[in-house]
Design an enzyme around this catalytic site. Sequence first.
Site, PDB file in Angstrom:
ATOM      1  N   GLY A  74      33.815  32.451 -18.057  1.00  0.00           N
ATOM      2  CA  GLY A  74      34.866  33.031 -17.184  1.00  0.00           C
ATOM      3  C   GLY A  74      36.806  32.391 -17.206  1.00  0.00           C
ATOM      4  CE  LYS A  95      31.317  26.799 -12.497  1.00  0.00           C
ATOM      5  NZ  LYS A  95      32.275  26.941 -12.085  1.00  0.00           N
ATOM      6  CB  VAL A 137      28.325  31.575 -17.315  1.00  0.00           C
ATOM      7  CG1 VAL A 137      26.721  31.321 -16.667  1.00  0.00           C
ATOM      8  CG2 VAL A 137      29.281  30.985 -16.977  1.00  0.00           C
ATOM      9  N   GLY A 164      34.834  28.026 -17.484  1.00  0.00           N
ATOM     10  CA  GLY A 164      34.367  27.728 -17.959  1.00  0.00           C
ATOM     11  C   GLY A 164      32.452  28.328 -18.494  1.00  0.00           C
ATOM     12  CG  LEU A 213      23.959  33.968 -19.530  1.00  0.00           C
ATOM     13  CD1 LEU A 213      23.063  33.540 -18.348  1.00  0.00           C
ATOM     14  CD2 LEU A 213      23.006  35.428 -20.005  1.00  0.00           C
ATOM     15  N   GLY A 214      28.029  34.351 -20.706  1.00  0.00           N
ATOM     16  CA  GLY A 214      29.665  35.384 -20.536  1.00  0.00           C
ATOM     17  C   GLY A 214      30.106  33.589 -20.180  1.00  0.00           C
ATOM     18  CG  ASP A 267      37.094  34.882  -5.107  1.00  0.00           C
ATOM     19  OD1 ASP A 267      37.573  35.786  -4.696  1.00  0.00           O
ATOM     20  OD2 ASP A 267      36.978  34.764  -6.191  1.00  0.00           O
TER      21      ASP A 267
END
Length: 696
Positions: free
Chosen positions: A31, A50, A36, A34, A28-29, A144
């Site tokens: 970062g 993740k 995901v 890590g 999914l992506g 955040d």
Amino acid sequence: MAPQRNTGAGAEAELPEYAGHYRLESCLGSGGMGVVHLARSTSGMKVAVKVVHAEFAKDPEFRSRFRQEVAAARRVSGAFTAPVVDAAPEAERPWMATLYIPGPTLSEHVKRNGPMAPAQLRRLMAGLSEALRDIHRAGVVHRDLKPSNVLLAENGPKVIDFGISRPKDSELRTETGKLIGTPPFMAPEQFRRPREVGPAADIFALGSVMVHAATGRGPFDSDSPYVVAYQVVHDEPDLTGVPEDLAPLVSRCLAKEPEDRPTPDELMRDLRSVAASYDTQAFIPAQRTDDSDVPKSAAGPEKPRPERRLRKRVALAVGALGLVAVGAFASIPLLSDGGPPRATTRSAPADGFHQWRTPPVSGDTSAPHCSYGAGKLLCARSGLVYALDPADGTLLWRHVVATAPRSAPPVLSGGLVQPLLGEGQRMEALDPASGRTRWQRSVPSHSGLRSVGGMLLITGRDGAVTGVDSASGDTKWRRRIPGQSMPLFTSFPGDPTAYATSVSDDGSSSRVTAVDPVTGDVRWDARLSGQLEPFASSDGSLFFLSVDRFYGDAVAVVRYSPKAKLSRRVPLPVRRQDAQATVHKNVVYLLASGGSLEAVDTDARKELWHLETSVSRGSAPVADDAHVYLTAADGRLLAVDARKGTLVGQTPSRLGTNADRVAASLPEPVIADGHVYASAPDGTVFAVDGRDPARW
């Protein structure tokens, strides 16, 4: 099946097929920490997993942070977050699985579709307010909150990413080098006083998120994170484009001082007055189903009081009086404008002391911050400074100030009571006997203020320090402190020295400068190893917490003796998050986030004991020969045996009627003459006998 491959930027060259029992289907992506994945359980349930990058999996420091992220995510799992399904922080490749929530992030939605319509904005603000209410009630501060950490699901927004901050997410460091978040969505206190950040910082971030959702930009906008940081601290937000009915609420969220921001519950109440009902259509428009949408995983990688409204709460006074019969506490009637009432007390024991409790002053409920001086208990709260008789809690005097004091108790300096006000406010020095004003002077905006040794030290925006005589209010000197470009002083009871600490650019060392407050002269100057934060002085030594470069976790206790120029470092067995500490006879007592309390002997260089108090948020501890005391967020006062590390007593919780209010910092207890004084979120101040906590 061969491992999946992913050629995305920053992703692993080869990805595992499974994480625990969860089969990883697609990426999914990726970062900073890590990758995901969309995954399925054995039963076919969709989850977002993740998996930590291999380079971080080898780092013990990161594993500790990841365990904290998992713990925080589990604590807040609910209707407004992505529930944690499973996790393995100790695995060779640590991972965490949360319920998969389809939908784009707010950042993706605004980028594709432009600013939200007014009805959607109202629903977004209400949903995020509900989410923050639940997160704060769980004792967690997100720190955040930003558009990329808000998932837009069919049934409302979900807040994700409880990893605090990622190494690649921020270009800015705190004064100690700690990465603290994403500048456009950070509160002023995250730049000025990062260790005092509380739930109100999330409210500020909510205001920034709403401006982004309404306009496509932030309230403070620049390509440079350093310029943004300056704007956040000094400039007014740009609310152009925010709907007129929402702009006042957003403006209150963006107040510079934490205590001026509303709570989540107050936001929800005010939103109901803006619109009696909200649009019941799906939260995200139909165009979100376009094939170009890539839903973000809910497992992505990684503190308030409203503007005060004085309320007369007769019910609270009646409830307080009722406690006299069942709790053996003295009680004072609700304080009114008619002058100080007489205290009602029960007969005192042979030693002359009895427990007592006051109701909220002027009906407003929030925990006062108190200190002991001139034979009185001096307290400040909600635009009010007042004095209580420590023997029975009788109100001696009260003084209204134009604006609320900072979250700090008044101090006695130069024989006068000095309320520590916020920036840019008019300072008043009060007579400790009557509460009348003895002198006044204005304090420049964006300045640092510290009372020490009969002097007030004011650090201006240009870095120059002004020494003001506490007794007269007269300026005695003004100068720069060598080696300290912007000295923000710390001081400690019984120590007539002001200390300024700064950290080297690479975070490898700290420079500590001891200043004579009467003359501004430097008494001594030392460069010590590590990123150090002073917290106490005792017997000629200065005590520091040595903190981690990226996250600010305490990793060691440092004791420095300036006469001998000797530094002694005691590593902690486990790094401690958001640690607060005190010292008594060279033994340091340290309380960390989550309630971990430990005693460290700096002479023997070892940990004496460790106790899990179960207090999710606590005040800084205080100690005497027999006990360590701390206040919990629910108003309990706890006593721990200083030698054995066992809990020996605690008072009842006192949340009050405004339990939705979560203070940015908790007032620490006060020890005087064998008695312990504390305050609670219901607005009460109370006293107990410190010699026998079992009877509390």
